[in-house]
Write a protein that holds these residues in place. Sequence first.
Motif, short mmCIF file in Angstrom:
data_model
loop_
_atom_site.label_atom_id
_atom_site.label_comp_id
_atom_site.label_asym_id
_atom_site.label_seq_id
_atom_site.Cartn_x
_atom_site.Cartn_y
_atom_site.Cartn_z
N SER A 153 136.78 8.74 112.98
CA SER A 153 136.36 8.78 114.39
C SER A 153 134.84 8.86 114.49
N ARG A 210 141.12 2.76 120.17
CA ARG A 210 140.26 3.01 121.32
C ARG A 210 140.34 1.92 122.37
N ASP A 234 132.27 5.92 115.88
CA ASP A 234 131.25 6.18 116.89
C ASP A 234 129.93 5.54 116.51
N LEU A 281 132.21 13.24 119.85
CA LEU A 281 132.90 11.99 119.63
C LEU A 281 133.22 11.31 120.96
N GLU A 334 140.82 2.18 113.92
CA GLU A 334 140.22 3.12 114.88
C GLU A 334 139.75 2.37 116.13
N THR A 391 135.68 9.43 121.85
CA THR A 391 137.02 8.90 121.58
C THR A 391 137.69 8.32 122.82
#
Length: 528
Positions: free
Chosen positions: A508, A37, A512, A2, A33, A4
């Motif tokens: 998550s 980020r 992506d 991921l 999400e 993240t």
Amino acid sequence: MLNTDTTAPNVDTAVIFYPRGGSAQVVRYLNRELDRRGSQTLVHAGSLGHPGDPGHAPTFYHGLRLHSYDYNEAYAKFVAGKDSQAGPRPFHPSYEDRSMPGRRCPDPMFSATAPPAAARLANAWTAHLRGRSTSPDVLHLHHLSHLQTAARRAYPHTPRVTTLHGTEMKQLQGIRERLALAEHLQTTVDALAITLDPDRPATLHRLTHEHQLDGDQQQLLAGTDWGKWQWSRYWDRAIATAVRHAGRIICVSEHERDLARELFPHLAHTDIPVITNGVDTTRFRPAELSDEQRLAFLHRWLVSDPRGWAEGQKTGSIRYEADDLARLRDPRTGHLRPLLLWVGRFLDFKRVPVLLRAFAQLSKELQTPPALLMWGGYPGECEGEHPQEIARRLGIEQDVYFVGWRGHDELPDGLTVADLMVAPAVREPFGMVYIEAMAAGCPPIATATGGPARTITPDGPDANGWLVRPDDTDDLAAAIKQALVNPLERTRRAATGAAHAARTYGWSYVADRYITEYETAIANGDGR
């Protein structure tokens, strides 16, 4: 792996509908999400109602930067008996037929929406989208409609991506089927809307015999309310134009990707990524509840705060008393009877009548018959006969409980209260609720069609649910019975499903995938 720690691109998102379906959940969770980020996001979305109402966008998208398109004025016109698609801020059309005999709706099907109304919709959304972010890196659109035309005008230099959720393609399939039938009859859809008057059955009989229609063609000809498909030719072309303006196209399942390539031949050799919907695995997770805890939830949903609604009546018109909950206990043991949960909207492809017939059949075969919780049914929205009327006719109204439309935040509790989630929809584009059920440890039963056919494993060591034949009442009843009489197998599939959902469908991971596609669209200049 991921990403993240990677800052996401700045994203504007647009969806014409007020919150009531799975695409709204995707918009909400994905943008949360992206915000987490470090992305700067803005959501353009339809809104209906007032604070606290299920369709009220500021309530539903709370915490996100929102530019809402208010449908309240257009809805007020509908209530007053006027055209909801007239005026400067018209009401959106629908991909489903929500207007039935004796039941009006503010959102006619796209195929029933005339070109002047379509032009007003495109102009209204062009004006709305000009309340945009200053310099987004990418514009993310949901569904195919006049939105793509509006976005091309309002965001002429911004790369675009469009997620197809499947409902638009169901509408287009219906349009193409009727256009093909009209061509076979050497006429047009708008001509059929005039000539096939229900009061003149002789015309139907003549067309059937003159053109030697097969069984499927006869059923389509007789079963279509042609007035609702009058503008099919226009929308066939309009949706084709929307595809050309969509930018980079993304589908929610392999089934929908294959269908998109079939409906739009120019996409046959185009890279169309599949990005499934996600699930909030921090909230949808297994939980062991006692009978008393489960009954406490049921008391709140059915007695203290009822939201079920009867045909033509308001939310809360279906109400229960404490004595109604007492029926949920097995009189032999005192324990709760098995609880089946259906979740969704009262739409034709959800096949609620099939579920109710299977439930009626099953109730006669088991020593301890289950109870059925109907979770959903957007207020006032129903294709076909209301499920309460079907349950009454089948004699099962004492065992079917209408929970009504509740916020998505309450669904994890609903799934942990239930023993099985049963939703026999046919050609469900993806079906977010099936993976939410898995994540919550409530194994799902679905049909072997559409998205669930890819997400549910019905056999072997990795089995996480059951798949049945579509529209097969006997097969559905047999699968429910098998699951109920084998609690150890049900427990095994519940554990497998929860692990699979956590591993594969977390937001998550989904984010992506979307960030990768955003970056590709930006690099390619898709949609410019």
